[in-house]
Scaffold this motif. Sequence first.
Motif, PDB file in Angstrom:
ATOM      1  N   SER A  24      -0.913   2.272   6.757  1.00  0.00           N
ATOM      2  CA  SER A  24      -2.225   2.393   6.113  1.00  0.00           C
ATOM      3  C   SER A  24      -2.716   3.838   6.136  1.00  0.00           C
ATOM      4  N   VAL A  25      -2.469   4.551   7.254  1.00  0.00           N
ATOM      5  CA  VAL A  25      -2.897   5.957   7.319  1.00  0.00           C
ATOM      6  C   VAL A  25      -2.153   6.793   6.281  1.00  0.00           C
ATOM      7  N   ILE A  26      -0.811   6.630   6.245  1.00  0.00           N
ATOM      8  CA  ILE A  26      -0.005   7.400   5.283  1.00  0.00           C
ATOM      9  C   ILE A  26      -0.437   7.082   3.856  1.00  0.00           C
ATOM     10  N   SER A  27      -0.633   5.791   3.573  1.00  0.00           N
ATOM     11  CA  SER A  27      -0.983   5.386   2.207  1.00  0.00           C
ATOM     12  C   SER A  27      -2.313   5.983   1.776  1.00  0.00           C
ATOM     13  N   PHE A  28      -3.298   5.953   2.676  1.00  0.00           N
ATOM     14  CA  PHE A  28      -4.610   6.487   2.340  1.00  0.00           C
ATOM     15  C   PHE A  28      -4.515   7.977   2.012  1.00  0.00           C
ATOM     16  N   PHE A  29      -3.799   8.675   2.859  1.00  0.00           N
ATOM     17  CA  PHE A  29      -3.589  10.108   2.696  1.00  0.00           C
ATOM     18  C   PHE A  29      -2.947  10.424   1.337  1.00  0.00           C
ATOM     19  N   PHE A  30      -1.870   9.703   1.007  1.00  0.00           N
ATOM     20  CA  PHE A  30      -1.166   9.977  -0.242  1.00  0.00           C
ATOM     21  C   PHE A  30      -1.964   9.540  -1.457  1.00  0.00           C
ATOM     22  N   MET A  56       0.825  -1.200   0.000  1.00  0.00           N
ATOM     23  CA  MET A  56       0.000   0.000   0.000  1.00  0.00           C
ATOM     24  C   MET A  56       0.862   1.254   0.000  1.00  0.00           C
ATOM     25  N   PHE A  57       1.910   1.206   0.818  1.00  0.00           N
ATOM     26  CA  PHE A  57       2.806   2.348   0.962  1.00  0.00           C
ATOM     27  C   PHE A  57       3.453   2.720  -0.373  1.00  0.00           C
ATOM     28  N   ILE A  94      -4.262  12.404  -2.234  1.00  0.00           N
ATOM     29  CA  ILE A  94      -3.534  13.524  -2.843  1.00  0.00           C
ATOM     30  C   ILE A  94      -3.143  13.207  -4.286  1.00  0.00           C
ATOM     31  N   ASN A  95      -2.586  12.009  -4.488  1.00  0.00           N
ATOM     32  CA  ASN A  95      -2.094  11.656  -5.819  1.00  0.00           C
ATOM     33  C   ASN A  95      -3.197  11.139  -6.729  1.00  0.00           C
ATOM     34  N   GLY A  96      -4.391  10.933  -6.172  1.00  0.00           N
ATOM     35  CA  GLY A  96      -5.510  10.450  -6.977  1.00  0.00           C
ATOM     36  C   GLY A  96      -5.321   9.049  -7.526  1.00  0.00           C
ATOM     37  N   ASN A  97      -4.587   8.200  -6.798  1.00  0.00           N
ATOM     38  CA  ASN A  97      -4.464   6.827  -7.290  1.00  0.00           C
ATOM     39  C   ASN A  97      -5.058   5.808  -6.312  1.00  0.00           C
ATOM     40  N   MET A  98      -6.313   6.056  -5.958  1.00  0.00           N
ATOM     41  CA  MET A  98      -7.003   5.157  -5.050  1.00  0.00           C
ATOM     42  C   MET A  98      -7.165   3.763  -5.689  1.00  0.00           C
ATOM     43  N   GLY A  99      -7.309   3.735  -7.018  1.00  0.00           N
ATOM     44  CA  GLY A  99      -7.451   2.452  -7.716  1.00  0.00           C
ATOM     45  C   GLY A  99      -6.236   1.582  -7.526  1.00  0.00           C
ATOM     46  N   GLU A 100      -5.060   2.205  -7.662  1.00  0.00           N
ATOM     47  CA  GLU A 100      -3.818   1.447  -7.483  1.00  0.00           C
ATOM     48  C   GLU A 100      -3.688   0.944  -6.054  1.00  0.00           C
ATOM     49  N   LEU A 101      -4.097   1.800  -5.104  1.00  0.00           N
ATOM     50  CA  LEU A 101      -4.039   1.400  -3.701  1.00  0.00           C
ATOM     51  C   LEU A 101      -4.916   0.176  -3.472  1.00  0.00           C
ATOM     52  N   CYS A 102      -6.087   0.209  -4.103  1.00  0.00           N
ATOM     53  CA  CYS A 102      -7.038  -0.887  -3.997  1.00  0.00           C
ATOM     54  C   CYS A 102      -6.409  -2.187  -4.495  1.00  0.00           C
ATOM     55  N   ASN A 103      -5.804  -2.118  -5.686  1.00  0.00           N
ATOM     56  CA  ASN A 103      -5.161  -3.321  -6.248  1.00  0.00           C
ATOM     57  C   ASN A 103      -4.025  -3.806  -5.367  1.00  0.00           C
ATOM     58  N   SER A 104      -3.269  -2.849  -4.799  1.00  0.00           N
ATOM     59  CA  SER A 104      -2.086  -3.237  -4.022  1.00  0.00           C
ATOM     60  C   SER A 104      -2.474  -4.023  -2.775  1.00  0.00           C
ATOM     61  N   ILE A 105      -3.680  -3.745  -2.227  1.00  0.00           N
ATOM     62  CA  ILE A 105      -4.113  -4.474  -1.034  1.00  0.00           C
ATOM     63  C   ILE A 105      -4.341  -5.944  -1.380  1.00  0.00           C
ATOM     64  N   VAL A 106      -5.057  -6.153  -2.489  1.00  0.00           N
ATOM     65  CA  VAL A 106      -5.358  -7.534  -2.891  1.00  0.00           C
ATOM     66  C   VAL A 106      -4.080  -8.271  -3.289  1.00  0.00           C
ATOM     67  N   SER A 107      -3.248  -7.620  -4.124  1.00  0.00           N
ATOM     68  CA  SER A 107      -2.044  -8.300  -4.605  1.00  0.00           C
ATOM     69  C   SER A 107      -1.056  -8.517  -3.462  1.00  0.00           C
TER      70      SER A 107
END
Lengths: 175, 193
Positions: free
Chosen positions: B10-16, A61-62, B19-32
């Motif tokens: 998780s807090v830092i990642s959500f925040f960034f 995630m990071f 800001i960066n508008g890549n919530m989709g990538e964050l979503c995929n990264s959790i599953v992968s």
Amino acid sequence: METVEKISSFVLPCVVLFIGLILLFGKGDCFSHFLDGARDGMRSAVKLLPSMCALVVGVSMFTASGAADFLAKYLSPVLDFIGVPSDIFPLVITRPLSGAASIATFEDIIAKTGADSFQSLCASVIMASSDTVFYVLCVYFSSSGVKKTRYALPVALFISAFAVIFSCVLCRIFF
Amino acid sequence: MLGKCFGVLSVISFFFAIINGNMGELCNSIVSGASKSVTLTISLVGIMTLWSGFMNVLKQAGIIKKLSHLLRPVLRFIFPKSFKSGVATEEITACISANLLGIANAATPLAITAIEKMQSERKSNIASADMITLAVLGCASFNLVPTTVIAIRQAKGALITYEIMFPVWICSGICMVLGIISCRILGKIYGDS
């Protein structure tokens, strides 16, 4: 130099050969000792999965959120000041977090600056002399049920920060 | 420790991600990430099984006991509590020997066994000073020949390949010494739980 690699490639097979000889000529039922130990090892390895899962999800995630890139960008003036070339900042961030990610960043640095550049040499020494701190601590402690690791993480991070700075100093001296 | 790390990440990642508008990538990264953790663990299961078996053979044959007598003068200084009480000395010896021989993939399973053994004699779930020293030494892992890095360099056409070993040796050696010293000092300050 290649002889050193040849000799070191003998180390592991020699240890295994030695164990094979014990299995052949040792007293008692040595193979059942092997099986007993192996069974315990397997059990503790499986016990790692829950904490490993949390760690890997957190780290991916990071990196995916762009936080790692942001940190690398804004730490640059600080690191530049202590003699760490700016191209290797992404590696400084990923090295303690994940093995696979740091290899990818390492290859990026080589692709960007050339394999024999000062930046790539520093990156190589950093890659080889420090480890994925979070992963190591997670693996070491989680299967034994130790919850509070006290000063383990701060010291480990301090050592890897030192390794980064010192690697660059050594590269200046050697190359 | 891990719980806090996960929380912070998780807090830092959500925040960034916002800001960066890549919530989709964050979503995929959790599953992968979750499935990647299984692959990582499974690759460790094989190595763990093998080395724990080997360790037990060497232990039953009395070889580790001899080795631990031999290394005792040095290790007694690094792991004072364990060598005083005699708990897990053989496991610690095996782990450090593997580390010094540069068999990194044996050092990890042996360190896990050593920490499990140390923990089995205790009731508290707070890491002891000796456990932390062992873990810090694991983080400064010594590699006789950094094969992965050299292989990548060769593949990318580098002229300087094996020469990186000298700075690597010096750097990991000094990191180990620094790790031992810092652990000794902090162990004194924090006390042994």
